[in-house]
Design a protein around this motif. Structure first.
Motif, PDB file in Angstrom:
ATOM      1  N   UNK A 129      -2.118  10.289   3.574  1.00 53.90           N
ATOM      2  CA  UNK A 129      -2.062   9.306   2.164  1.00 53.90           C
ATOM      3  C   UNK A 129      -3.190   8.684   2.266  1.00 53.90           C
ATOM      4  N   UNK A 130      -3.785   7.897   3.624  1.00 52.85           N
ATOM      5  CA  UNK A 130      -5.536   7.855   3.535  1.00 52.85           C
ATOM      6  C   UNK A 130      -6.034   8.715   2.318  1.00 52.85           C
ATOM      7  N   UNK A 131      -6.367   9.832   2.611  1.00 49.81           N
ATOM      8  CA  UNK A 131      -6.862  10.940   1.936  1.00 49.81           C
ATOM      9  C   UNK A 131      -6.461  10.905   1.109  1.00 49.81           C
ATOM     10  N   UNK A 154       2.642  17.164   4.553  1.00 56.06           N
ATOM     11  CA  UNK A 154       2.514  15.789   4.943  1.00 56.06           C
ATOM     12  C   UNK A 154       1.933  15.112   3.667  1.00 56.06           C
ATOM     13  N   UNK A 155       1.950  16.030   3.018  1.00 54.91           N
ATOM     14  CA  UNK A 155       1.317  14.768   1.183  1.00 54.91           C
ATOM     15  C   UNK A 155       2.635  14.768   0.417  1.00 54.91           C
ATOM     16  N   UNK A 186       7.329   6.270   1.653  1.00 62.87           N
ATOM     17  CA  UNK A 186       7.424   6.148   2.929  1.00 62.87           C
ATOM     18  C   UNK A 186       8.613   5.638   3.379  1.00 62.87           C
ATOM     19  N   UNK A 229       4.668  12.938  -0.814  1.00 60.88           N
ATOM     20  CA  UNK A 229       5.256  11.543  -1.274  1.00 60.88           C
ATOM     21  C   UNK A 229       6.603  10.843  -2.000  1.00 60.88           C
ATOM     22  N   UNK A 269       0.645  -1.244   0.304  1.00 61.47           N
ATOM     23  CA  UNK A 269      -0.204   0.058  -0.418  1.00 61.47           C
ATOM     24  C   UNK A 269       0.907   1.147   0.063  1.00 61.47           C
ATOM     25  N   UNK A 270       1.997   0.969   1.077  1.00 59.17           N
ATOM     26  CA  UNK A 270       2.556   2.597   0.771  1.00 59.17           C
ATOM     27  C   UNK A 270       2.934   2.528  -0.463  1.00 59.17           C
ATOM     28  N   UNK A 293       1.333   4.232  -3.355  1.00 54.91           N
ATOM     29  CA  UNK A 293       0.313   4.698  -3.152  1.00 54.91           C
ATOM     30  C   UNK A 293       2.287   6.258  -3.492  1.00 54.91           C
ATOM     31  N   UNK A 352      -4.856   9.193  -1.548  1.00 53.62           N
ATOM     32  CA  UNK A 352      -5.373   8.089  -1.748  1.00 53.62           C
ATOM     33  C   UNK A 352      -6.926   8.120  -2.853  1.00 53.62           C
TER      34      UNK A 352
END
Ligand SMILES: Cc1cc2nc3c(=O)[nH]c(=O)nc-3n(C[C@H](O)[C@H](O)[C@H](O)COP(=O)(O)OP(=O)(O)OC[C@H]3O[C@@H](n4cnc5c(N)ncnc54)[C@H](O)[C@@H]3O)c2cc1C
Lengths: 556, 74
Positions: free
Chosen positions: B24-26, A399-400, A405, A402, A364-365, A368, B28
């Motif tokens: 990251x949840x948001x 924080x968003x 991670x 990426x 998942x990470x 993303x 996605x």
């Protein structure tokens, strides 16, 4: 190309099965001497298990593969006796910086808290890791390694797995009670057993170059989105040992790997990036496409899959070898208990449960990150650039961002091995948590770190302010926990004093254990052999501890 | 109330062990909302999303501040 590393050549030895013209039987065979097979073999052998490790090659990993080894993997390697060498040779770092076009937009610190033994991350070429693991393996007399042994067939029955192995002197048949498969992402054995692995390929290509140069850049991870020297794509720079630098250039799906790999095409890209006439040499260049996928189950009867054979991730986040090393950490103690008849085989299902959960989290990470780095649609790219544009001034957008991670251990909060809390605690050391480190002074001498005293068996941490004042009855009851089929070792954690009855005492010199584990006098933790919390209570209760050990070993 | 530009995302009842997880949840979920849409459809989804969120926020002075920042430097 240049080489800063002398590849060792491991000696092939004619196996006794061929010399004597017979089959061989072993309690456990591990196939694949990559980082994960080696780690599993060392862990089992360190617990006294006789182990046979076979590999079809006779040297370490070639070229540019794993670079970043995370704190948790280093802690596992510490337990196995090779963390120190890794950290001494590797480049330690905690800070990562992300740039968008010409501006820095975001930075992170992997280990912002003081008083941990190991850094957030070290960078070291994968061949060093494997070299150190092989050296460590050679110190264990009950671990036999056989190189140039190619496994060409595997079948399994109810009680044994049977391997056909090809050597330079011909083929032979080996049987084993337990087969650990660590044969890498392509896993020939997975195919031989007709097992599936599911996931997806990312439609992008990356040029990975290892470059030897003298440079004074700080030891930080630098990541660029859309830099002037490589427009519309991303670039990643990492320092490794021996003045070797890892540079990843995103190329896009349309790039031709063979053309891109040619030095005459690689060198101008690097020159543009360095922006000066600095001298450098190419050590290794390759072009990769990445995928994320996992097997549905990691244990199939007598056969257990670990590392890339079981799951694969894109490298943004360095979650490949790091997660494989944690597979070994999770599997070895469980398999040993099952082999010794101290736990039912269902304990191995919890290996799939826990490491499958971790694999999902890793996939998942890294998915993303890959989706952020390689947006799949126009709107996705617009959002990505909007985030990067806002990040310079607005913390929420930072924080968003990426760009990967980086590998951190999973919290197995839903594991059936945990005893749920009945008492109230604050902080992160919940049942299923990977245990936090802290400085200590031990009555027995030895490591100055908590994790240096944890692992390899079940342990109880019992906190009192003054260890001298521990009531003799409690000390006796704690000591008695060691007399059981699955023994529990006691560590008395205290501010001062030494526990009676020769119980090992750890002084919490910096009050970090108290803070990180939310200790109050009487607080008792049960730790698993892989340094994860199994259970915790506000008071010492021997019966509750025994029940929690039974639960953590599927004996309840 | 001023516009909050600090990290502020969370999901009720969910426990986070890593600071990057809620964002990251948001993100996605946001990208998933646009899956398989044409550019035109995506633009419409974004417009509707802004209208819904604006009504939820309510305070027009906050919205003005956000609109101003959103326009800067584009
Ligand atoms: C560009 C790149 C960058 C990466 N960066 C990182 C990073 O920064 N951090 C990180 O943690 N990971 C990273 N990885 C991932 C890491 O390299 C892998 O996750 C790791 O090597 C997996 O280890 P393993 O032991 O499972 O498998 P492998 O290392 O693939 O080992 C498998 C072994 O099995 C042997 N074998 C295969 N078939 C047979 C057979 N039939 N018989 C006998 N032996 C056999 C092979 O010879 C090999 O020695 C990166 C990978 C790439 C490609």
């Amino acid at each position: 190309m240049l080489s800063t590393f002398q590849y060792p050549k491991f000696e092939y030895i004619r196996p006794p099965e061929i010399a004597e013209g017979r089959d061989g039987h072993y309690p456990v065979i591990i196939v694949g001497a990559g980082p994960v097979g080696l780690t599993t073999a060392i862990d089992l052998a360190q617990q006294g298990q006789k182990v046979l490790l076979v590999d079809n090659d006779d040297t370490v990993s070639l070229g540019s593969r794993g670079v970043c080894y995370a704190k948790r993997a280093l802690e596992v390697l510490d337990r196995l006796g090779c963390g120190e060498e890794m950290v001494a040779k590797g480049v330690s770092w905690n800070v990562g910086r992300t740039f968008f076009r010409e501006e820095e937009v975001f930075s992170f610190n992997l280990c912002p808290e003081p008083d941990h033994h190991r850094p957030g991350m070290i960078n070291l070429q994968q061949y060093y890791l494997e070299d150190y693991l092989v050296k460590r393996a050679r110190q264990l007399p009950n671990l036999e390694m056989r190189f140039k042994h190619n496994v060409i067939g595997v079948t399994q029955g109810e009680h044994v797995a049977t391997l056909r192995v090809e050597t330079p002197d011909g083929a032979c048949t080996l049987t084993t009670d337990w087969l650990v498969v660590a044969d890498g992402a392509r896993s020939p054995i997975r195919t031989m057993l007709g097992l599936d692995i599911e996931g997806k390929i990312f439609m992008d290509r990356f040029l990975i170059a290892d470059v030897v140069m003298k440079a004074e850049y700080p030891t930080e991870r630098w990541f660029w989105f859309d830099p002037p020297f490589h427009p519309n794509q991303s670039v990643l720079l990492h320092r490794q040992a021996d003045n070797v630098w890892r540079i990843d250039f995103q190329l896009g799906w349309g790039a031709d790997p063979e053309t891109e790999k040619k030095p005459e095409n690689v060198i101008p890209r690097i020159k543009a990036m360095l922006g000066d006439n600095r001298e450098f040499e190419l050590e290794w260049v390759s072009v990769y496409t990445f995928q994320c996928r996992r097997m549905n189950s990691f244990n199939h009867g007598r056969v257990l899959f670990v590392g890339d054979a079981a799951h694969q991730v894109s490298p943004f986040g360095a979650r490949g070898a790091n997660s494989g090393i944690q597979d070994a950490d999770n599997l070895a103690w469980k398999l040993k208990l099952v082999m010794d008849g101290k736990a039912p085989a269902t304990l191995l299902d919890t290996y799939t449960d826990e490491r499958g959960f971790a694999a999902d989290e890793n996939i998942m990470n890294s998915t993303r990150s890959t989706d952020f780095i390689t947006p799949k649609s126009a709107v996705s790219k617009t959002f990505r650039n909007a985030v990067l544009g806002l990040a310079e001034h607005y913390p929420f957008a930072r924080a968003l961002v990426n760009s990967g991670r980086l590998s951190v251990p999973s919290f197995f909060t839903d594991s059936c091995l945990n005893t749920p809390d009945a008492d109230t605690f604050s902080g992160d050391m919940v049942p299923g948590a990977p245990m936090d480190d802290a400085p200590v002074v031990a009555s027995s001498g030895g490591s100055e770190w908590l994790l240096g005293h944890l692992g390899d068996c079940f342990q109880v941490l019992h906190y009192v302010e003054d260890a001298d004042a521990l009531p003799p009855a409690t000390a006796q009851a704690l000591a008695a926990l060691a007399d059981a089929p699955i023994p529990v070792e006691t560590l008395v954690v205290a501010n001062r004093g030494a526990a009676p009855g020769g119980l090992k005492t750890l002084l919490d010199t910096h009050a970090r254990i108290k803070a990180r584990y939310d200790l109050e006098p009487g607080t008792t933790y049960l730790a698993r052999p892989d340094q994860h919390v199994a259970a915790r209570w506000r008071n010492f209760d021997a019966a509750a501890i025994r029940a929690a050990v039974a639960r953590a070993t599927c004996n309840a | 109330m001023a516009l909050n530009t600090q990290t502020n995302l969370f999901e009720p009842g969910k426990r986070y062990f890593r600071a990057f997880s809620p964002g990251d949840d948001f993100y996605e979920a946001l990208i998933d909302t646009h899956r398989d849409l044409s550019d035109e459809q995506s633009a419409m989804v974004n417009a509707r999303l802004i209208l819904l969120l604006a009504n939820h926020i309510g305070d027009i002075s906050v919205l003005r501040e956000a609109m101003q920042i959103a326009r800067e430097g584009v």
